[in-house]
Write a protein that holds these residues in place. Sequence first.
Motif, PDB file in Angstrom:
ATOM      1  N   LEU A 154       0.842  -1.291  -0.276  1.00 22.02           N
ATOM      2  CA  LEU A 154       0.112  -0.120   0.023  1.00 22.02           C
ATOM      3  C   LEU A 154       0.886   1.281  -0.009  1.00 22.02           C
ATOM      4  O   LEU A 154       0.321   2.216  -0.588  1.00 22.02           O
ATOM      5  N   SER A 155       2.153   1.127   0.467  1.00 23.70           N
ATOM      6  CA  SER A 155       2.843   2.193   0.554  1.00 23.70           C
ATOM      7  C   SER A 155       3.894   2.442  -0.687  1.00 23.70           C
ATOM      8  O   SER A 155       4.394   1.519  -1.046  1.00 23.70           O
ATOM      9  N   GLU A 156       3.768   3.427  -1.605  1.00 20.09           N
ATOM     10  CA  GLU A 156       4.472   3.952  -2.521  1.00 20.09           C
ATOM     11  C   GLU A 156       6.057   3.754  -2.403  1.00 20.09           C
ATOM     12  O   GLU A 156       6.860   3.480  -3.074  1.00 20.09           O
ATOM     13  N   GLU A 157       6.334   4.298  -1.216  1.00 24.85           N
ATOM     14  CA  GLU A 157       7.753   4.606  -0.557  1.00 24.85           C
ATOM     15  C   GLU A 157       8.274   3.213  -0.621  1.00 24.85           C
ATOM     16  O   GLU A 157       9.405   2.878  -1.044  1.00 24.85           O
ATOM     17  N   ALA A 158       7.815   2.256  -0.050  1.00 28.39           N
ATOM     18  CA  ALA A 158       7.805   0.964   0.071  1.00 28.39           C
ATOM     19  C   ALA A 158       8.125   0.331  -1.034  1.00 28.39           C
ATOM     20  O   ALA A 158       9.294  -0.203  -1.455  1.00 28.39           O
ATOM     21  N   LEU A 159       7.361   0.504  -2.242  1.00 26.82           N
ATOM     22  CA  LEU A 159       7.668  -0.183  -3.487  1.00 26.82           C
ATOM     23  C   LEU A 159       8.642   0.411  -4.385  1.00 26.82           C
ATOM     24  O   LEU A 159       9.289  -0.284  -5.078  1.00 26.82           O
ATOM     25  N   ALA A 160       8.810   2.015  -4.166  1.00 27.83           N
ATOM     26  CA  ALA A 160      10.000   2.293  -4.640  1.00 27.83           C
ATOM     27  C   ALA A 160      11.536   1.614  -3.884  1.00 27.83           C
ATOM     28  O   ALA A 160      12.550   1.355  -4.804  1.00 27.83           O
ATOM     29  N   THR A 161      11.338   1.488  -2.511  1.00 21.75           N
ATOM     30  CA  THR A 161      12.636   0.753  -2.189  1.00 21.75           C
ATOM     31  C   THR A 161      12.677  -0.604  -2.733  1.00 21.75           C
ATOM     32  O   THR A 161      13.884  -0.996  -2.952  1.00 21.75           O
ATOM     33  N   ALA A 162      11.653  -1.269  -2.677  1.00 17.48           N
ATOM     34  CA  ALA A 162      11.755  -2.628  -3.341  1.00 17.48           C
ATOM     35  C   ALA A 162      12.297  -2.853  -4.889  1.00 17.48           C
ATOM     36  O   ALA A 162      13.098  -3.455  -5.164  1.00 17.48           O
ATOM     37  N   ARG A 163      11.863  -1.771  -5.620  1.00 22.93           N
ATOM     38  CA  ARG A 163      12.388  -1.531  -6.975  1.00 22.93           C
ATOM     39  C   ARG A 163      13.870  -1.447  -7.025  1.00 22.93           C
ATOM     40  O   ARG A 163      14.384  -2.090  -7.901  1.00 22.93           O
ATOM     41  N   ARG A 164      14.318  -0.397  -6.121  1.00 23.60           N
ATOM     42  CA  ARG A 164      15.666  -0.169  -6.027  1.00 23.60           C
ATOM     43  C   ARG A 164      16.641  -1.490  -5.450  1.00 23.60           C
ATOM     44  O   ARG A 164      17.650  -1.639  -6.273  1.00 23.60           O
ATOM     45  N   ASN A 165      16.134  -2.077  -4.811  1.00 24.23           N
ATOM     46  CA  ASN A 165      16.746  -3.226  -4.298  1.00 24.23           C
ATOM     47  C   ASN A 165      16.621  -4.307  -5.453  1.00 24.23           C
ATOM     48  O   ASN A 165      17.618  -5.038  -5.637  1.00 24.23           O
ATOM     49  N   ALA A 166      15.782  -4.402  -6.144  1.00 24.15           N
ATOM     50  CA  ALA A 166      15.564  -5.319  -7.301  1.00 24.15           C
ATOM     51  C   ALA A 166      16.727  -5.063  -8.323  1.00 24.15           C
ATOM     52  O   ALA A 166      17.283  -5.908  -9.014  1.00 24.15           O
ATOM     53  N   GLN A 167      16.865  -3.720  -8.585  1.00 29.69           N
ATOM     54  CA  GLN A 167      17.579  -3.131  -9.389  1.00 29.69           C
ATOM     55  C   GLN A 167      19.121  -3.691  -9.133  1.00 29.69           C
ATOM     56  O   GLN A 167      20.096  -4.008  -9.715  1.00 29.69           O
ATOM     57  N   LYS A 168      19.456  -3.054  -8.034  1.00 29.81           N
ATOM     58  CA  LYS A 168      20.754  -3.425  -7.180  1.00 29.81           C
ATOM     59  C   LYS A 168      21.072  -4.804  -7.079  1.00 29.81           C
ATOM     60  O   LYS A 168      22.237  -5.347  -7.462  1.00 29.81           O
ATOM     61  N   LEU A 169      20.286  -5.744  -6.986  1.00 25.65           N
ATOM     62  CA  LEU A 169      20.467  -7.143  -6.993  1.00 25.65           C
ATOM     63  C   LEU A 169      20.386  -7.989  -8.376  1.00 25.65           C
ATOM     64  O   LEU A 169      20.587  -9.109  -8.476  1.00 25.65           O
ATOM     65  N   GLY A 170      20.164  -7.065  -9.418  1.00 24.53           N
ATOM     66  CA  GLY A 170      20.130  -7.628 -10.725  1.00 24.53           C
ATOM     67  C   GLY A 170      18.902  -8.497 -11.101  1.00 24.53           C
ATOM     68  O   GLY A 170      18.857  -9.264 -11.775  1.00 24.53           O
ATOM     69  N   LEU A 171      17.845  -8.145 -10.321  1.00 25.08           N
ATOM     70  CA  LEU A 171      16.501  -9.008 -10.436  1.00 25.08           C
ATOM     71  C   LEU A 171      15.397  -8.201 -10.982  1.00 25.08           C
ATOM     72  O   LEU A 171      14.169  -8.768 -11.102  1.00 25.08           O
TER      73      LEU A 171
END
Length: 306
Positions: A154-171
């Motif tokens: 529900l949190s857009e900030e959380a989703l932005a964090t998840a997307r950054r993590n996916a990017q950094k992990l190559g996923l």
Amino acid sequence: MADSLPGTLGPLLRAARDRLAAAGVGDPALDARLIVEHFSGTSRTQAIADPQQAVEANTMAAIGAALDRRILGEPVHRILGYRDFYGLRFELSPETLEPRPDTETLVEAVLPFVGATVERQGECRILDLGTGTGAIALALLSAVAGAVATGVDLSEEALATARRNAQKLGLADRFETLRSDWFVKVSGRYHVIASNPPYIPSQDIGNLQDEVRDFDPLLALDGGADGVGPYRIIAAEAARFLEVQGKVAVEIGHTQRNEVTAIFMTAGYSLAGAFHDLGGNDRVLVFERTKPDAVQKGLGNAGECG
């Protein structure tokens, strides 16, 4: 504070440890090492091999400020801005929980099924409800190359964090995010629906450890009046989004096994597995459908995930 800290690495580590210990911080040696290594860019090996290595003044200031924050109760990983989970490093934000070791139990619980599904069908679609940092979904993707995942929050900030993590992990190519109140905007079907939902009863929030109550997002903690409201939502709604022979896996509070199991059984599921955390407590339940055509009523269809 930085002025009173030694300017070389070995003595600095000892002084940082002593300062945290004097303030009553739990595990002061570990927290001091994490803080010093993070802000100085050094390693444990360097501290042992070259304890007289000089530390720059601006680094000393940053370490001093971090120690102040820790003494005031801020969790060390909030100060560092990351936490390691399942061998991966996840960025944190104020709207995300810290992914903790006990939640690795959920990853381990569904990992064999995810791998077997990919082997059998060539893919495995995962829905991670309340994804936060993306830790559960991304850990599974890192372990199984044929898996894909959607992280819901529900949190857009959380989703932005998840997307950054996916990017950094190559996923990032196998991970997408969706802002939704539980299943409201979800579509399609998934082989695995996983969630570490809020499960603390509202009246118990005030009794949590300061580090949790004051720094973890309330949205990710508060499970409603009895703490199991989110499980009612998941049990009532998941079947519409679950593939045949799919699994629903949820993390629970250590006293909630019977109550959560009853909620899912009433909704047409059977218990496929129960898993203990590192402390031997009930932590994860895995369910599968036993009544595919059952129509459930009165179990709730609204709520928040975070």
